[in-house]
Scaffold this active site. Structure first.
Site, mmCIF file in Angstrom:
data_model
loop_
_atom_site.group_PDB
_atom_site.id
_atom_site.type_symbol
_atom_site.label_atom_id
_atom_site.label_comp_id
_atom_site.label_asym_id
_atom_site.label_seq_id
_atom_site.Cartn_x
_atom_site.Cartn_y
_atom_site.Cartn_z
ATOM 1 N N GLN A 349 -43.904 -22.815 -0.685
ATOM 2 C CA GLN A 349 -43.118 -21.652 -1.100
ATOM 3 C C GLN A 349 -43.318 -21.453 -2.590
ATOM 4 O O GLN A 349 -43.333 -22.427 -3.345
ATOM 5 C CB GLN A 349 -41.636 -21.882 -0.817
ATOM 6 C CG GLN A 349 -40.789 -20.628 -0.791
ATOM 7 C CD GLN A 349 -40.651 -20.061 0.613
ATOM 8 O OE1 GLN A 349 -40.129 -20.691 1.507
ATOM 9 N NE2 GLN A 349 -41.138 -18.840 0.804
ATOM 10 N N SER A 517 -38.554 -26.486 -3.125
ATOM 11 C CA SER A 517 -38.158 -25.933 -1.833
ATOM 12 C C SER A 517 -38.477 -26.962 -0.766
ATOM 13 O O SER A 517 -39.450 -27.710 -0.890
ATOM 14 C CB SER A 517 -38.921 -24.636 -1.565
ATOM 15 O OG SER A 517 -38.877 -24.300 -0.202
ATOM 16 N N THR A 518 -37.673 -26.996 0.296
ATOM 17 C CA THR A 518 -37.983 -27.862 1.430
ATOM 18 C C THR A 518 -38.668 -27.069 2.533
ATOM 19 O O THR A 518 -38.721 -27.470 3.681
ATOM 20 C CB THR A 518 -36.689 -28.552 1.916
ATOM 21 O OG1 THR A 518 -36.090 -29.224 0.807
ATOM 22 C CG2 THR A 518 -36.952 -29.614 2.975
ATOM 23 N N HIS A 519 -39.240 -25.914 2.178
ATOM 24 C CA HIS A 519 -39.831 -25.004 3.147
ATOM 25 C C HIS A 519 -41.314 -25.298 3.335
ATOM 26 O O HIS A 519 -42.176 -24.479 3.038
ATOM 27 C CB HIS A 519 -39.608 -23.557 2.710
ATOM 28 C CG HIS A 519 -38.172 -23.233 2.487
ATOM 29 N ND1 HIS A 519 -37.750 -22.193 1.672
ATOM 30 C CD2 HIS A 519 -37.039 -23.810 2.958
ATOM 31 C CE1 HIS A 519 -36.423 -22.149 1.668
ATOM 32 N NE2 HIS A 519 -35.966 -23.117 2.433
ATOM 33 N N ASN A 520 -41.626 -26.472 3.849
ATOM 34 C CA ASN A 520 -43.001 -26.840 4.184
ATOM 35 C C ASN A 520 -43.361 -26.223 5.524
ATOM 36 O O ASN A 520 -42.597 -26.338 6.488
ATOM 37 C CB ASN A 520 -43.143 -28.360 4.280
ATOM 38 C CG ASN A 520 -42.625 -29.080 3.055
ATOM 39 O OD1 ASN A 520 -41.415 -29.165 2.854
ATOM 40 N ND2 ASN A 520 -43.514 -29.617 2.253
#
Length: 592
Positions: A349, A517-520
């Site tokens: 992200q 962000s933890t949006h992998n």
């Protein structure tokens, strides 16, 4: 490794018990199947695990990450390029995988978005509107293989499950005042009205409106009023305590698997779950075309084989990919030869932001929610002329204020010393006098950004760690610098005393140390052909027909929004296909 002990067969075994498999559990038990979930972490309930006052502990949860998976238990190795040697991610920073029942759905902020319709057919959209030559040779963006219109009923239902507080912007094709005019059409309003506004929202909305932009309230899973969802789970109105990100909700107000689904699922006689059960392999028969179950290691170190007719993989995105690679399901991706699919199209992200300081305004930062904010979507993917701006992508821009925790949230003006009396004075002078404006943007996928098994580093069971090869690319830097200019122009209208900007610039390298962000996403992507995807449009493995993989690992590139609502809608979409088509007639749902 010892010969595994074998358990009694079940109809469905699920790997992980966060958002996706909570949904799958409801859907498969509704279908009359016996369902077992295997969760590698501990059990977590709102009571006692999230109860007050223990959860309102910034040091334990916000700084020491009690709800996160420890790198010592399971981590990845990271490198910038194919020629580099990857090293382990030893200290949590850039992203924070959840640990235990509920997963990252327990500690998220709750910002909840539908994607733009164009994001689901991004490659086709770019080629048709801007020309095939607009896509760089090394950019591997793809269509998802499913349309916004097909997913709309599932977006709608998941919004009702979570109890989203927001204002619709496009209701059955009619633009609604106060909502996002650029969103895809929705059939129904949000289930709850927006949260109350705070000063940062008001200032941002006024400035954005003066610029001719279109501000609207952030869609939030923090309940604005008491609510009962379709599973008869009850949420209480948010009290703006400021403990959302990195915390479980103390007030049954923030949507989580525990609050919205698991309380109902656990009451079903045909559902069971086991914690401290780490799945290390999906077992397949001699044909290699059908899974027979999974092998896992329990908390006592015992290796166990769990037979099952259907295997649902629904853990954190990159853990899904690792399990497929360890199980030899699908061909591993090779960026040199550009062959294989498992591990392909990892994306992250692209974010940036500004801290805006006002001596004469007080924001009360401790009175907030994880999704408190006013937003503009005027620079979303379907609003930008990619050819003119020379990049592909988009971002929403929001004035968010999520907490006033004194250890983690102490923004100070540029030039402030990092310690000593002048630092203390700056803290005193600026606490409560600063607001944030952030850009939350897309990240495209590239041929050399991918996931693979590390040849050197192994976990405590002797199995290879996952290796992440990733770095920022010029396209995405151009996008974030464009967003910086838009934020600068809004800040100028607001006339603050000062502002400090944090945006990645040309030459920036991906850094695992600061939280981003933890949006992998990506690595086990969905698509329309096995030549360039791991899963078909129903999230079914092309190679092993009774294996389905849920989660953001299915994204071919990252959208400009937080991924949870799309992840949930895709899960309901897949579950519908499993119930209506696969269970009556097991086999491939799409012919290769």
């Amino acid at each position: 490794m010892m010969t595994p002990r074998q358990e009694k067969p079940v109809d469905v075994v699920m790997v992980g018990l966060g958002w996706t498999n909570s949904i799958i559990g409801m859907e498969m038990t509704d279908a009359g199947l016996n369902v077992l979930a295997l969760e590698q972490g501990a059990d977590r309930e709102t009571v006692p695990d999230f109860s007050y006052p223990q959860m309102a502990d910034e040091l334990t949860y916000g700084v020491r990450y009690k709800l996160m998976r420890r790198p010592a238990a399971n981590t990845v190795t990271v490198r910038h390029s194919i020629g580099d040697t990857a090293l382990p991610y030893r200290n949590l920073g850039s992203f924070l995988p959840g640990d235990g029942v509920g997963g990252a759905g327990s500690h998220w902020n709750g910002q909840s978005w539908r994607p733009m319709p164009e994001e689901l057919y991004l490659r086709t959209y770019v080629e048709e509107k801007f020309g095939k030559d607009m896509i760089p040779e090394d950019m591997t963006i793809q269509d998802f293989g499913v349309s916004y219109e097909e997913l709309e009923p599932h977006f709608d239902f998941f919004e009702k499950v979570m109890g989203i507080s927001a204002q619709a912007g496009n209701l059955q094709g009619k633009i609604q005042p106060g909502g996002n005019p650029f969103e895809g059409p929705r059939q129904n309003p949000y289930p709850l009205p927006p949260l109350p506004r705070t000063l940062n929202d008001t200032l941002f909305a006024k400035a954005a409106s003066q610029k001719g932009l279109h501000p609207f309230p952030m869609p939030a899973v923090n309940a604005s009023q008491a609510y009962t969802n379709p599973y008869n789970m009850q949420l209480g109105p948010c009290n703006f305590c400021g403990f959302c990100e990195r915390y479980g909700c103390i007030n049954y107000s923030k949507a989580s698997p525990q609050t919205c689904i698991l309380g109902a699922l656990k009451q079903r006689n045909n559902f069971a779950y086991r914690t401290h059960s780490e799945v290390i392999k999906i077992n397949v028969d001699d044909s290699g075309k059908k899974a027979t179950g999974v092998t896992y290691i329990n908390g006592e170190g015992e290796t166990i084989f769990q037979p099952a007719d259907i295997v649902i993989v629904g853990s954190f995105a990159y853990n899904n990919v690792r399990l497929l690679l360890l199980s030899k399901i699908g061909q591993p991706y090779d960026p040199v030869t550009n062959t294989g699919t498992v591990g392909r199209n990892y994306a992250y992200q692209m974010t940036g932001g500004a801290s805006v300081f006002f001596k004469d305004k007080t924001f009360n930062p401790f009175i907030d929610t994880g999704a408190n904010g006013e937003v503009i979507d005027d620079f979303a993917i379907n609003q930008i002329d990619f050819r003119k701006e020379r990049f592909i992508g988009g971002s929403y821009i929001n004035a968010g204020m999520t907490n006033g925790q004194p250890i983690r949230n102490m923004p100070l003006p540029s030039g402030t010393p990092s310690w000593g009396s002048q630092w203390k004075k700056a803290v005193k002078d600026n606490y409560g006098h600063v607001m944030s404006i952030g850009s939350h943007g897309s990240n495209m996928s590239y041929r050399d950004c991918y996931l693979s098994l590390d040849p050197t580093y192994k976990d405590r069971h002797g199995l290879p760690l996952l290796r992440m090869t990733f770095n920022w690319k010029e396209n995405d830097i151009k996008m974030t610098q464009f967003m910086k200019r838009q934020i600068e122009s809004i800040v100028e209208v607001m006339k603050p005393d000062s502002a400090k900007y944090g945006f990645k610039d040309f030459g920036s390298k991906y850094d695992v140390r600061p939280y981003q962000s933890t949006h992998n996403v990506g690595g086990a992507i969905m698509g329309t052909t096995p030549k360039n995807s791991v899963l078909n449009r129903y999230l079914q493995s092309w190679d092993v027909h009774n294996v389905f993989v849920m989660g953001a690992s299915a994204f071919p590139q990252n959208i400009q929004y937080n991924p949870t609502l799309l992840v949930g809608a895709l899960t309901y979409w897949s579950a519908k296909a499993i119930r209506e088509r696969y269970i009556p007639n097991p086999g491939p749902l799409v012919q290769a």
